[in-house]
Write a protein that holds these residues in place. Structure first.
Motif, PDB file in Angstrom:
ATOM      1  N   ARG A  57      28.457  -0.871  11.864  1.00  0.00           N
ATOM      2  CA  ARG A  57      28.605  -1.187  10.439  1.00  0.00           C
ATOM      3  C   ARG A  57      28.358  -2.676  10.194  1.00  0.00           C
ATOM      4  O   ARG A  57      27.664  -3.054   9.247  1.00  0.00           O
ATOM      5  N   GLN A  58      28.890  -3.512  11.071  1.00  0.00           N
ATOM      6  CA  GLN A  58      28.704  -4.958  10.935  1.00  0.00           C
ATOM      7  C   GLN A  58      27.250  -5.339  11.172  1.00  0.00           C
ATOM      8  O   GLN A  58      26.702  -6.205  10.475  1.00  0.00           O
ATOM      9  N   PHE A  59      26.611  -4.679  12.137  1.00  0.00           N
ATOM     10  CA  PHE A  59      25.195  -4.928  12.420  1.00  0.00           C
ATOM     11  C   PHE A  59      24.340  -4.671  11.182  1.00  0.00           C
ATOM     12  O   PHE A  59      23.485  -5.484  10.818  1.00  0.00           O
ATOM     13  N   ALA A  61      25.418  -4.365   7.977  1.00  0.00           N
ATOM     14  CA  ALA A  61      25.846  -5.225   6.868  1.00  0.00           C
ATOM     15  C   ALA A  61      25.229  -6.610   6.956  1.00  0.00           C
ATOM     16  O   ALA A  61      24.952  -7.251   5.933  1.00  0.00           O
ATOM     17  N   ASN A  62      24.962  -7.066   8.169  1.00  0.00           N
ATOM     18  CA  ASN A  62      24.382  -8.390   8.379  1.00  0.00           C
ATOM     19  C   ASN A  62      22.857  -8.409   8.266  1.00  0.00           C
ATOM     20  O   ASN A  62      22.237  -9.453   8.486  1.00  0.00           O
ATOM     21  N   GLY A  63      22.253  -7.258   7.977  1.00  0.00           N
ATOM     22  CA  GLY A  63      20.809  -7.242   7.755  1.00  0.00           C
ATOM     23  C   GLY A  63      20.005  -6.389   8.699  1.00  0.00           C
ATOM     24  O   GLY A  63      18.778  -6.316   8.575  1.00  0.00           O
ATOM     25  N   GLY A  64      20.653  -5.721   9.649  1.00  0.00           N
ATOM     26  CA  GLY A  64      19.922  -4.904  10.608  1.00  0.00           C
ATOM     27  C   GLY A  64      19.558  -3.531  10.058  1.00  0.00           C
ATOM     28  O   GLY A  64      20.111  -3.073   9.055  1.00  0.00           O
ATOM     29  N   THR A  65      18.625  -2.885  10.728  1.00  0.00           N
ATOM     30  CA  THR A  65      18.272  -1.497  10.417  1.00  0.00           C
ATOM     31  C   THR A  65      18.765  -0.610  11.550  1.00  0.00           C
ATOM     32  O   THR A  65      18.415  -0.813  12.710  1.00  0.00           O
ATOM     33  N   LEU A  66      19.591   0.365  11.208  1.00  0.00           N
ATOM     34  CA  LEU A  66      20.104   1.344  12.162  1.00  0.00           C
ATOM     35  C   LEU A  66      19.411   2.670  11.899  1.00  0.00           C
ATOM     36  O   LEU A  66      19.454   3.189  10.785  1.00  0.00           O
ATOM     37  N   LEU A  83      37.001  14.199  11.958  1.00  0.00           N
ATOM     38  CA  LEU A  83      37.338  14.904  10.734  1.00  0.00           C
ATOM     39  C   LEU A  83      36.615  14.273   9.539  1.00  0.00           C
ATOM     40  O   LEU A  83      36.199  13.134   9.589  1.00  0.00           O
ATOM     41  N   GLY A  84      36.488  15.068   8.486  1.00  0.00           N
ATOM     42  CA  GLY A  84      35.886  14.548   7.259  1.00  0.00           C
ATOM     43  C   GLY A  84      34.407  14.806   7.134  1.00  0.00           C
ATOM     44  O   GLY A  84      33.770  14.328   6.200  1.00  0.00           O
ATOM     45  N   GLY A  85      33.839  15.581   8.056  1.00  0.00           N
ATOM     46  CA  GLY A  85      32.420  15.920   7.962  1.00  0.00           C
ATOM     47  C   GLY A  85      31.529  14.995   8.773  1.00  0.00           C
ATOM     48  O   GLY A  85      31.953  13.949   9.251  1.00  0.00           O
ATOM     49  N   TYR A  86      30.282  15.400   8.924  1.00  0.00           N
ATOM     50  CA  TYR A  86      29.318  14.668   9.756  1.00  0.00           C
ATOM     51  C   TYR A  86      28.400  13.826   8.867  1.00  0.00           C
ATOM     52  O   TYR A  86      28.152  14.180   7.726  1.00  0.00           O
ATOM     53  N   PRO A  87      27.896  12.728   9.391  1.00  0.00           N
ATOM     54  CA  PRO A  87      28.003  12.214  10.766  1.00  0.00           C
ATOM     55  C   PRO A  87      29.249  11.359  11.031  1.00  0.00           C
ATOM     56  O   PRO A  87      29.150  10.248  11.549  1.00  0.00           O
ATOM     57  N   GLY A  88      30.405  11.905  10.706  1.00  0.00           N
ATOM     58  CA  GLY A  88      31.672  11.284  11.056  1.00  0.00           C
ATOM     59  C   GLY A  88      31.824   9.875  10.524  1.00  0.00           C
ATOM     60  O   GLY A  88      31.601   9.608   9.342  1.00  0.00           O
ATOM     61  N   PRO A  89      32.195   8.934  11.401  1.00  0.00           N
ATOM     62  CA  PRO A  89      32.442   7.559  10.956  1.00  0.00           C
ATOM     63  C   PRO A  89      31.193   6.799  10.548  1.00  0.00           C
ATOM     64  O   PRO A  89      31.287   5.650  10.111  1.00  0.00           O
ATOM     65  N   LEU A  90      30.023   7.424  10.657  1.00  0.00           N
ATOM     66  CA  LEU A  90      28.776   6.768  10.257  1.00  0.00           C
ATOM     67  C   LEU A  90      28.352   7.157   8.839  1.00  0.00           C
ATOM     68  O   LEU A  90      27.320   6.698   8.358  1.00  0.00           O
ATOM     69  N   ARG A  91      29.139   7.989   8.176  1.00  0.00           N
ATOM     70  CA  ARG A  91      28.742   8.508   6.868  1.00  0.00           C
ATOM     71  C   ARG A  91      28.488   7.404   5.854  1.00  0.00           C
ATOM     72  O   ARG A  91      27.508   7.452   5.095  1.00  0.00           O
ATOM     73  N   ASP A  92      29.364   6.416   5.817  1.00  0.00           N
ATOM     74  CA  ASP A  92      29.201   5.371   4.798  1.00  0.00           C
ATOM     75  C   ASP A  92      27.992   4.492   5.071  1.00  0.00           C
ATOM     76  O   ASP A  92      27.311   4.042   4.149  1.00  0.00           O
ATOM     77  N   GLY A 156      25.177  -3.229   2.709  1.00  0.00           N
ATOM     78  CA  GLY A 156      25.221  -4.677   2.885  1.00  0.00           C
ATOM     79  C   GLY A 156      23.829  -5.253   2.741  1.00  0.00           C
ATOM     80  O   GLY A 156      23.076  -4.912   1.819  1.00  0.00           O
ATOM     81  N   LYS A 157      23.439  -6.075   3.701  1.00  0.00           N
ATOM     82  CA  LYS A 157      22.106  -6.667   3.693  1.00  0.00           C
ATOM     83  C   LYS A 157      21.087  -5.816   4.439  1.00  0.00           C
ATOM     84  O   LYS A 157      19.904  -6.151   4.472  1.00  0.00           O
ATOM     85  N   GLY A 158      21.545  -4.730   5.064  1.00  0.00           N
ATOM     86  CA  GLY A 158      20.656  -3.916   5.886  1.00  0.00           C
ATOM     87  C   GLY A 158      20.506  -2.500   5.375  1.00  0.00           C
ATOM     88  O   GLY A 158      20.715  -2.216   4.200  1.00  0.00           O
ATOM     89  N   GLU A 159      20.132  -1.604   6.281  1.00  0.00           N
ATOM     90  CA  GLU A 159      19.885  -0.224   5.883  1.00  0.00           C
ATOM     91  C   GLU A 159      20.170   0.714   7.051  1.00  0.00           C
ATOM     92  O   GLU A 159      20.035   0.363   8.220  1.00  0.00           O
ATOM     93  N   GLY A 160      20.599   1.917   6.696  1.00  0.00           N
ATOM     94  CA  GLY A 160      20.785   2.979   7.668  1.00  0.00           C
ATOM     95  C   GLY A 160      19.806   4.099   7.399  1.00  0.00           C
ATOM     96  O   GLY A 160      19.739   4.616   6.275  1.00  0.00           O
TER      97      GLY A 160
END
Length: 213
Positions: A57-59, A61-66, A83-92, A156-160
């Motif tokens: 998330r920090q990567f 937010a700082n401008g990286g592309t994941l 819990l909470g559906g997929y892709p889990g903690p990467l949803r946001d 943030g400054k990046g994109e997923g």
């Protein structure tokens, strides 16, 4: 799931497109220091351990592309389902919610549409609900025709970027080229096919290696 889904071939598919373009690759863990990278590719990141999502998330937010592929963010380090559906903690980070998996039989081929054409896809399809992301490609066939297959989310400054299927090499290569262009990632030298170029950080010498396939 599907018996045709194998981690190593999926990783190789991404690596192959990088290799063909003479883009050097490091293999790192999601918990490692990512600050020196512009792009991180995480194919089938099935297990996301505690704290790894915050590092990614920090990567971003700082401008990286994941770039994350299907069947990611499923379990924690104890193999317990997030819990909470997929892709889990990467949803946001990715701006999506995966409602359902559609593993393909070995012989099934679908197609995806993007703004530059039509491409084959195999192995898997995710039924994706957008939660802030935009579709980069959509499925053509089956009951989920028209739904997102590949998405992009500003964070943030990046994109997923999420790849919810196994697209052919033509699409995967074009997608990666677009990401590289955005970050001004270029090969050290333009060389012939099957010639690899490497350069150490400690000197200015460039090393050319001929690969005999």
């Amino acid at each position: 799931c599907s018996s045709t889904v194998r981690y190593i071939p999926i990783v190789e598919a991404y690596y192959r497109e990088l290799y063909k373009r003479n883009i050097a690759v490091d293999f790192v863990r999601p918990s490692d220091d990512l600050t020196k990278y512009k792009v991180v590719i995480a194919p089938m990141l099935y297990m996301v351990k505690e704290g790894e999502d915050e590092n990614l998330r920090q990567f971003v937010a700082n401008g990286g592309t994941l770039i994350v592929s299907f069947f990611s963010g499923i379990v924690d380090e104890n193999d317990r389902v997030h819990l909470g559906g997929y892709p889990g903690p990467l949803r946001d980070i990715l701006g999506i919610f995966v409602e359902e998996f559609v593993p393909y039989p070995e012989t099934k081929v679908n197609k995806i549409y993007s703004n530059d054409g039509e491409y084959d896809c195999t192995t898997w399809a995710d039924i994706i609900r957008l939660e802030g992301a935009e579709p980069l490609a959509t499925f053509k066939g089956d009951w989920y025709a028209g739904l997102p297959a590949v998405t992009r989310n500003c964070y943030g400054k990046g994109e997923g970027i999420y790849v919810g299927t196994y697209p052919d090499s033509n699409y995967l290569g074009r997608l990666l080229e677009q990401v590289f262009a955005k970050h001004h990632i270029n090969p050290i030298l333009e060389v012939a096919e099957n010639v690899e170029v490497q350069q150490r950080e400690t000197d200015e010498w460039k090393y050319l290696i001929t690969v005999d396939e």
